[in-house]
Write an enzyme that holds these catalytic residues in place. Structure first.
Site, PDB file in Angstrom:
ATOM      1  CG  ASP A   1     -23.810   0.247   2.553  1.00 13.53           C
ATOM      2  OD1 ASP A   1     -23.841  -0.478   1.546  1.00 13.53           O
ATOM      3  OD2 ASP A   1     -24.818   0.726   3.088  1.00 13.53           O
TER       4      ASP A   1
ATOM      5  CG  ASP B   1       4.513  -0.217   6.359  1.00  6.79           C
ATOM      6  OD1 ASP B   1       3.799  -0.188   7.378  1.00  6.79           O
ATOM      7  OD2 ASP B   1       4.696   0.767   5.641  1.00  6.79           O
TER       8      ASP B   1
ATOM      9  CG  ASP C   1     -13.437  -3.857   1.782  1.00 10.09           C
ATOM     10  OD1 ASP C   1     -14.631  -3.873   2.135  1.00 10.09           O
ATOM     11  OD2 ASP C   1     -12.890  -4.816   1.206  1.00 10.09           O
TER      12      ASP C   1
ATOM     13  CD  GLU D   1       1.257   1.568  12.444  1.00  4.32           C
ATOM     14  OE1 GLU D   1       1.906   2.225  13.276  1.00  4.32           O
ATOM     15  OE2 GLU D   1       1.724   1.226  11.347  1.00  4.32           O
TER      16      GLU D   1
ATOM     17  CG  HIS E   1      -7.236  10.367   6.582  1.00  4.24           C
ATOM     18  ND1 HIS E   1      -6.682  11.539   6.122  1.00  4.24           N
ATOM     19  CD2 HIS E   1      -6.879   9.409   5.678  1.00  4.24           C
ATOM     20  CE1 HIS E   1      -6.026  11.309   4.995  1.00  4.24           C
ATOM     21  NE2 HIS E   1      -6.129  10.020   4.707  1.00  4.24           N
ATOM     22  CD  GLU E   2      -7.391   5.574   5.680  1.00  2.00           C
ATOM     23  OE1 GLU E   2      -7.888   5.283   4.563  1.00  2.00           O
ATOM     24  OE2 GLU E   2      -6.252   6.044   5.796  1.00  2.00           O
TER      25      GLU E   2
ATOM     26  CG  HIS F   1      -9.373   8.206   1.682  1.00  2.00           C
ATOM     27  ND1 HIS F   1      -9.129   9.300   0.880  1.00  2.00           N
ATOM     28  CD2 HIS F   1      -8.280   8.078   2.475  1.00  2.00           C
ATOM     29  CE1 HIS F   1      -7.949   9.804   1.173  1.00  2.00           C
ATOM     30  NE2 HIS F   1      -7.415   9.087   2.144  1.00  2.00           N
TER      31      HIS F   1
ATOM     32  CG  HIS G   1      -4.524  11.964   0.430  1.00  2.00           C
ATOM     33  ND1 HIS G   1      -3.639  10.983   0.049  1.00  2.00           N
ATOM     34  CD2 HIS G   1      -5.088  11.511   1.582  1.00  2.00           C
ATOM     35  CE1 HIS G   1      -3.653  10.002   0.931  1.00  2.00           C
ATOM     36  NE2 HIS G   1      -4.524  10.294   1.866  1.00  2.00           N
TER      37      HIS G   1
ATOM     38  CG  ASP H   1      27.382   4.163   3.557  1.00  2.00           C
ATOM     39  OD1 ASP H   1      27.017   5.338   3.377  1.00  2.00           O
ATOM     40  OD2 ASP H   1      28.220   3.843   4.418  1.00  2.00           O
TER      41      ASP H   1
END
Length: 376
Positions: A45, A62, A81, A88, A106-107, A110, A116, A236
């Site tokens: 699951d 990223d 999932d 990381e 934390h995940e 979810h 959150h 810039d």
């Protein structure tokens, strides 16, 4: 509920990862009737994977820093999932890298249906800040018990179904790092903007905002240095060239990154054939992203990123871009080919067919890109 780990982080031995995942799930089973069991094959699951960049769910990672992990809510197409960014520096029980226990717990919140929270020092805060020992806040506890109830005196082999809660538009939640006081996009004049890897990035001071499909992503603004280590403290101008390299300009220097890896810089911009004065904006233009224009001091140059030279050392006047102000702060092109020119808190939308600014502009950046209340 069975859980399964597909791939492991390279920094940690598998046995430690398994114990940490078990401990992260126990955070939730201690305050609910839920029970969790690891399986090493067959159906599960909760499916845990450590993966990189684009990995099949349209939510690419990223590289080091930035987005740490994401998970999918119940009753979505990928429910259960949980994906961790392989790049990381994962650690356990210390702040030398990213603590796997805290991010995993934390995940798993979810995956079980929690969104959150704005309550500070909660495990379900969208921002990662290392805290030890790990514990649930009262807000975390109340949220999970609303969905599943309190622990039974005797374990129930069949966990209760979660209570119905409205789910957000995105079916995943990402956790990222945070530090310092962040600027407010509703009151910011941006230093630079660019479309990078199909997503829109706005830069202001040390911070970056990241928009995917027109929506600001969780955890942003974030420090730009979390994506691009060694990036100057403010930018810039920036653009992604046809080869996928990302260029940053500050004052009279430039840097080049391949993804999040710095390839070169700082290098004097005079080596590109540009004058030794700050670049104000850069625009990748055309259907094949084959044209790059660099803007400074009311003029612009066409730039060849392959040769790393401007086509002509003599600039052209901004008057060629009909309706665009002579001095701009940033520029980018959208997926339909329209160009956007930013100055202060306003922007102008440029039609590539009519070769002029559309009627009704300028408009406010904050209102159209960040859904802020219009300012007078």
């Amino acid at each position: 509920l069975p859980s399964r780990i597909i791939r492991f982080p390279w920094q940690l031995v598998k046995a430690k990862v398994r114990r940490t995942i078990e401990e992260a799930l126990k955070v939730w089973s201690d305050v609910t009737p839920l029970t969790f069991t690891e399986v090493q094959e067959g159906r599960a699951d909760i499916v845990i994977d450590f993966t990189r960049y684009w990995h099949g769910d349209n939510l690419p990672f990223d590289g080091p820093g930035g987005i740490l992990a994401h998970a999918f809510f119940p009753k979505t197409h990928r429910e259960g999932d949980v994906h961790f960014d392989y790049d990381e520096t994962w650690t356990i029980g210390n702040s030398l890298g990213t603590d796997l226990l805290q991010v995993a717990a934390h995940e798993f919140g979810h995956v079980l249906g929690l969104q959150h929270t704005a309550v500070s020092k909660s495990l379900m805060s969208p921002f990662y800040i290392f805290r030890y020992p790990l514990s649930l806040s009262e807000d975390d506890k109340q949220g999970i018990q609303y969905l599943y109830g309190k622990p039974s005196p005797e374990p129930d082999p069949t966990p209760t179904q979660p209570a119905e809660l409205p789910q957000p538009d995105l079916e995943t939640n990402e956790i990222t790092n945070v530090e310092a006081v962040q600027p407010d996009a509703c009151h910011a004049a941006f230093d630079a903007a660019a479309t990078i890897r199909g997503e829109l990035f706005f830069f202001r001071s040390r911070y970056v905002w990241r928009l995917r499909a027109g929506k600001l992503q969780d955890g942003y603004p974030a420090l730009a240095s979390r994506h691009w280590q060694g990036i100057p403290s403010s930018v810039d101008a920036t653009f992604e060239d046809p080869l996928g390299n990302i260029w940053f300009f500050q004052d009279s220097q430039y840097w080049i990154y391949d993804g999040e890896r710095r390839v070169s810089g700082p290098t004097p911009i005079v080596e590109l054939g540009l004058p030794a004065s700050p670049v104000q904006a850069a625009l990748v233009w055309g259907a094949e992203k084959s044209k790059v224009y660099i803007f400074s001091g009311g003029n612009y140059w066409r730039f060849n990123p392959h040769r790393r030279q401007v086509d002509n050392i003599y600039p052209r006047a901004m008057a060629d871009w009909r309706g665009v102000p002579p001095e701009i702060d940033a520029a980018f092109q959208d997926e339909l080919g329209f160009a956007y020119f930013l100055r202060g808190r306003d922007y102008w939308k440029f039609d590539p067919v009519q070769v002029k600014v559309l009627e009704g502009y300028p408009r406010q950046i904050s209102q159209d890109f960040f859904s802020c209340t219009p300012s007078s």
